[in-house]
Design a protein around this motif. Structure first.
Motif, PDB file in Angstrom:
ATOM      1  N   LEU A   1     -11.502 -44.092  16.770  1.00 17.01           N
ATOM      2  CA  LEU A   1     -12.302 -45.075  16.034  1.00 17.01           C
ATOM      3  C   LEU A   1     -11.420 -45.893  15.103  1.00 17.01           C
ATOM      4  O   LEU A   1     -11.565 -47.125  15.016  1.00 17.01           O
ATOM      5  CB  LEU A   1     -13.398 -44.357  15.234  1.00 17.01           C
ATOM      6  CG  LEU A   1     -14.278 -45.238  14.343  1.00 17.01           C
ATOM      7  CD1 LEU A   1     -15.026 -46.284  15.158  1.00 17.01           C
ATOM      8  CD2 LEU A   1     -15.263 -44.371  13.548  1.00 17.01           C
TER       9      LEU A   1
ATOM     10  N   VAL B   1     -18.036 -47.495   7.822  1.00 17.74           N
ATOM     11  CA  VAL B   1     -18.593 -46.630   8.864  1.00 17.74           C
ATOM     12  C   VAL B   1     -19.572 -45.646   8.237  1.00 17.74           C
ATOM     13  O   VAL B   1     -19.322 -45.103   7.152  1.00 17.74           O
ATOM     14  CB  VAL B   1     -17.474 -45.854   9.596  1.00 17.74           C
ATOM     15  CG1 VAL B   1     -18.066 -44.963  10.689  1.00 17.74           C
ATOM     16  CG2 VAL B   1     -16.455 -46.823  10.192  1.00 17.74           C
TER      17      VAL B   1
ATOM     18  N   GLY C   1     -28.261 -55.614  15.816  1.00 17.32           N
ATOM     19  CA  GLY C   1     -26.973 -56.223  15.514  1.00 17.32           C
ATOM     20  C   GLY C   1     -25.914 -55.259  15.049  1.00 17.32           C
ATOM     21  O   GLY C   1     -24.749 -55.643  14.905  1.00 17.32           O
ATOM     22  N   LYS C   2     -26.289 -53.999  14.806  1.00 17.08           N
ATOM     23  CA  LYS C   2     -25.319 -53.008  14.380  1.00 17.08           C
ATOM     24  C   LYS C   2     -24.580 -52.434  15.590  1.00 17.08           C
ATOM     25  O   LYS C   2     -25.127 -52.322  16.686  1.00 17.08           O
ATOM     26  CB  LYS C   2     -26.000 -51.855  13.635  1.00 17.08           C
ATOM     27  CG  LYS C   2     -26.516 -52.218  12.257  1.00 17.08           C
ATOM     28  CD  LYS C   2     -25.374 -52.474  11.305  1.00 17.08           C
ATOM     29  CE  LYS C   2     -25.882 -53.001   9.975  1.00 17.08           C
ATOM     30  NZ  LYS C   2     -24.783 -53.492   9.126  1.00 17.08           N
ATOM     31  N   ARG C   3     -23.341 -52.055  15.369  1.00 19.76           N
ATOM     32  CA  ARG C   3     -22.597 -51.337  16.398  1.00 19.76           C
ATOM     33  C   ARG C   3     -22.890 -49.847  16.248  1.00 19.76           C
ATOM     34  O   ARG C   3     -22.691 -49.278  15.173  1.00 19.76           O
ATOM     35  CB  ARG C   3     -21.096 -51.596  16.260  1.00 19.76           C
ATOM     36  CG  ARG C   3     -20.242 -50.719  17.168  1.00 19.76           C
ATOM     37  CD  ARG C   3     -18.766 -50.947  16.960  1.00 19.76           C
ATOM     38  NE  ARG C   3     -17.963 -49.907  17.563  1.00 19.76           N
ATOM     39  CZ  ARG C   3     -16.627 -49.819  17.468  1.00 19.76           C
ATOM     40  NH1 ARG C   3     -15.972 -50.751  16.789  1.00 19.76           N
ATOM     41  NH2 ARG C   3     -15.976 -48.835  18.041  1.00 19.76           N
ATOM     42  N   TYR C   4     -23.366 -49.236  17.323  1.00 16.72           N
ATOM     43  CA  TYR C   4     -23.697 -47.822  17.301  1.00 16.72           C
ATOM     44  C   TYR C   4     -22.812 -47.051  18.277  1.00 16.72           C
ATOM     45  O   TYR C   4     -22.490 -47.535  19.353  1.00 16.72           O
ATOM     46  CB  TYR C   4     -25.162 -47.591  17.678  1.00 16.72           C
ATOM     47  CG  TYR C   4     -26.137 -47.931  16.578  1.00 16.72           C
ATOM     48  CD1 TYR C   4     -26.606 -46.951  15.702  1.00 16.72           C
ATOM     49  CD2 TYR C   4     -26.576 -49.230  16.399  1.00 16.72           C
ATOM     50  CE1 TYR C   4     -27.495 -47.263  14.686  1.00 16.72           C
ATOM     51  CE2 TYR C   4     -27.469 -49.557  15.391  1.00 16.72           C
ATOM     52  CZ  TYR C   4     -27.919 -48.564  14.537  1.00 16.72           C
ATOM     53  OH  TYR C   4     -28.793 -48.894  13.528  1.00 16.72           O
ATOM     54  N   GLU C   5     -22.433 -45.844  17.863  1.00 15.66           N
ATOM     55  CA  GLU C   5     -21.764 -44.908  18.763  1.00 15.66           C
ATOM     56  C   GLU C   5     -22.474 -43.572  18.629  1.00 15.66           C
ATOM     57  O   GLU C   5     -22.770 -43.140  17.514  1.00 15.66           O
ATOM     58  CB  GLU C   5     -20.283 -44.734  18.383  1.00 15.66           C
ATOM     59  CG  GLU C   5     -19.419 -45.936  18.633  1.00 15.66           C
ATOM     60  CD  GLU C   5     -17.929 -45.612  18.469  1.00 15.66           C
ATOM     61  OE1 GLU C   5     -17.582 -44.408  18.392  1.00 15.66           O
ATOM     62  OE2 GLU C   5     -17.131 -46.564  18.420  1.00 15.66           O
TER      63      GLU C   5
ATOM     64  N   ASP D   1     -20.622 -51.326   9.219  1.00 13.52           N
ATOM     65  CA  ASP D   1     -20.202 -52.080  10.396  1.00 13.52           C
ATOM     66  C   ASP D   1     -20.401 -51.241  11.658  1.00 13.52           C
ATOM     67  O   ASP D   1     -20.704 -51.768  12.725  1.00 13.52           O
ATOM     68  CB  ASP D   1     -18.733 -52.481  10.284  1.00 13.52           C
ATOM     69  CG  ASP D   1     -18.464 -53.379   9.093  1.00 13.52           C
ATOM     70  OD1 ASP D   1     -19.143 -54.416   8.980  1.00 13.52           O
ATOM     71  OD2 ASP D   1     -17.594 -53.048   8.272  1.00 13.52           O
ATOM     72  N   VAL D   2     -20.198 -49.935  11.532  1.00 13.29           N
ATOM     73  CA  VAL D   2     -20.350 -49.011  12.648  1.00 13.29           C
ATOM     74  C   VAL D   2     -21.209 -47.841  12.182  1.00 13.29           C
ATOM     75  O   VAL D   2     -20.976 -47.277  11.112  1.00 13.29           O
ATOM     76  CB  VAL D   2     -18.989 -48.474  13.139  1.00 13.29           C
ATOM     77  CG1 VAL D   2     -19.178 -47.541  14.339  1.00 13.29           C
ATOM     78  CG2 VAL D   2     -18.047 -49.617  13.494  1.00 13.29           C
TER      79      VAL D   2
ATOM     80  N   ASP E   1      -9.567 -48.424  17.031  1.00  7.50           N
ATOM     81  CA  ASP E   1     -10.474 -49.484  17.452  1.00  7.50           C
ATOM     82  C   ASP E   1     -10.776 -50.451  16.314  1.00  7.50           C
ATOM     83  O   ASP E   1     -10.989 -51.651  16.529  1.00  7.50           O
ATOM     84  CB  ASP E   1     -11.767 -48.862  17.973  1.00  7.50           C
ATOM     85  CG  ASP E   1     -12.580 -49.834  18.804  1.00  7.50           C
ATOM     86  OD1 ASP E   1     -11.978 -50.721  19.438  1.00  7.50           O
ATOM     87  OD2 ASP E   1     -13.818 -49.734  18.804  1.00  7.50           O
ATOM     88  N   LEU E   2     -10.780 -49.921  15.083  1.00  4.55           N
ATOM     89  CA  LEU E   2     -11.061 -50.751  13.913  1.00  4.55           C
ATOM     90  C   LEU E   2      -9.808 -51.416  13.343  1.00  4.55           C
ATOM     91  O   LEU E   2      -9.885 -52.152  12.367  1.00  4.55           O
ATOM     92  CB  LEU E   2     -11.730 -49.903  12.808  1.00  4.55           C
ATOM     93  CG  LEU E   2     -13.113 -49.347  13.145  1.00  4.55           C
ATOM     94  CD1 LEU E   2     -13.578 -48.395  12.034  1.00  4.55           C
ATOM     95  CD2 LEU E   2     -14.123 -50.484  13.313  1.00  4.55           C
TER      96      LEU E   2
END
Length: 224
Positions: A214, A94, A181-185, A165-166, A217-218
């Motif tokens: 988080l 992360v 393609g990246k996961r963004y928050e 990854d995040v 979630d992971l």
């Protein structure tokens, strides 16, 4: 470029003091030992030099520059190893980003590292890195038993973002890097810059709640 550990000395800027030159050469030797078999000397020296450049224009204490450069180069090389598939431990990675990398992202990094332990990897960075971590953020984290004094404001680099990854953003807006393609928050949190401890505590507590969600979630069980 030569593969000799001493080859760095020939490329160090002339304006550096003898002590700084020796410190950078020693840093290069340590990194070469750590990443032996993963990266060649040329790559390691290039990352060390470019990491030095990131801090040279804003460091308040010049004698710390080689240490900061070494630590940042180490982080970047670890990230590059993940990007290139040279590390396959399966740990979620992360990246926490804010503007100055002095408050919100540092508290988030502190909580993630504290709660995930060895089960995850986390880094932080800023679009406009400050000169030091916000003292109120340091105090707020100290109150919950987390020491973030060993961290330092730093930028992000392509390999660090690509390895994550995040990517969690906190107020860096359009300056935040976007990689397909990246996961963004995006965490909408008040900026603790210039705020006293009473204003920072609620931000800290909000960050803890978000970090715990988080981690769940992971698939990471908090160590505490």
């Amino acid at each position: 470029m030569s593969d000799s550990p001493l080859s760095l000395a020939a490329h160090i800027r002339r304006e550096l003091s003898i002590d700084q030159q020796l410190a950078l050469t020693t840093a290069a030797t340590r990194l070469q030992s750590e990443f032996d078999g993963t990266f060649g000397v040329a790559t390691i020296e290039r990352f060390l030099h470019s990491s030095y450049d990131q801090f040279a224009g804003r460091a308040t204490i010049a004698n710390f520059l080689p240490l900061l450069a070494e630590r940042f180069a180490r982080q970047r090389l670890n990230a590059l190893a993940r990007v290139e598939g040279k590390v396959s431990d399966g740990k979620p990675t992360v990246l926490f980003l804010c503007t100055h990398n002095a408050g919100r992202s540092q508290m988030a990094l502190g909580y993630f590292t504290f709660l995930a332990g060895e089960n995850g990897v986390a880094w932080s960075g800023g679009s406009e890195p400050g000169n030091e971590i916000n003292p109120s953020a340091v105090q707020a984290m100290s109150e919950v038993g987390i020491d973030i004094t060993g961290e330092f404001p730093k930028p992000w680099t392509d390999e660090i973002v690509r390895a994550a990854d995040v990517v969690v953003t906190m107020g860096c807006g359009d300056a935040c890097p976007i990689f397909p393609g990246k996961r963004y928050e995006n965490w909408d949190l008040p900026d603790p810059a210039g705020q006293g401890i009473d204003a920072v505590r609620p931000i800290r507590d909000d960050i803890e709640e978000r970090i715990r969600r988080l981690l769940a979630d992971l698939g990471i069980t908090p160590t505490r």
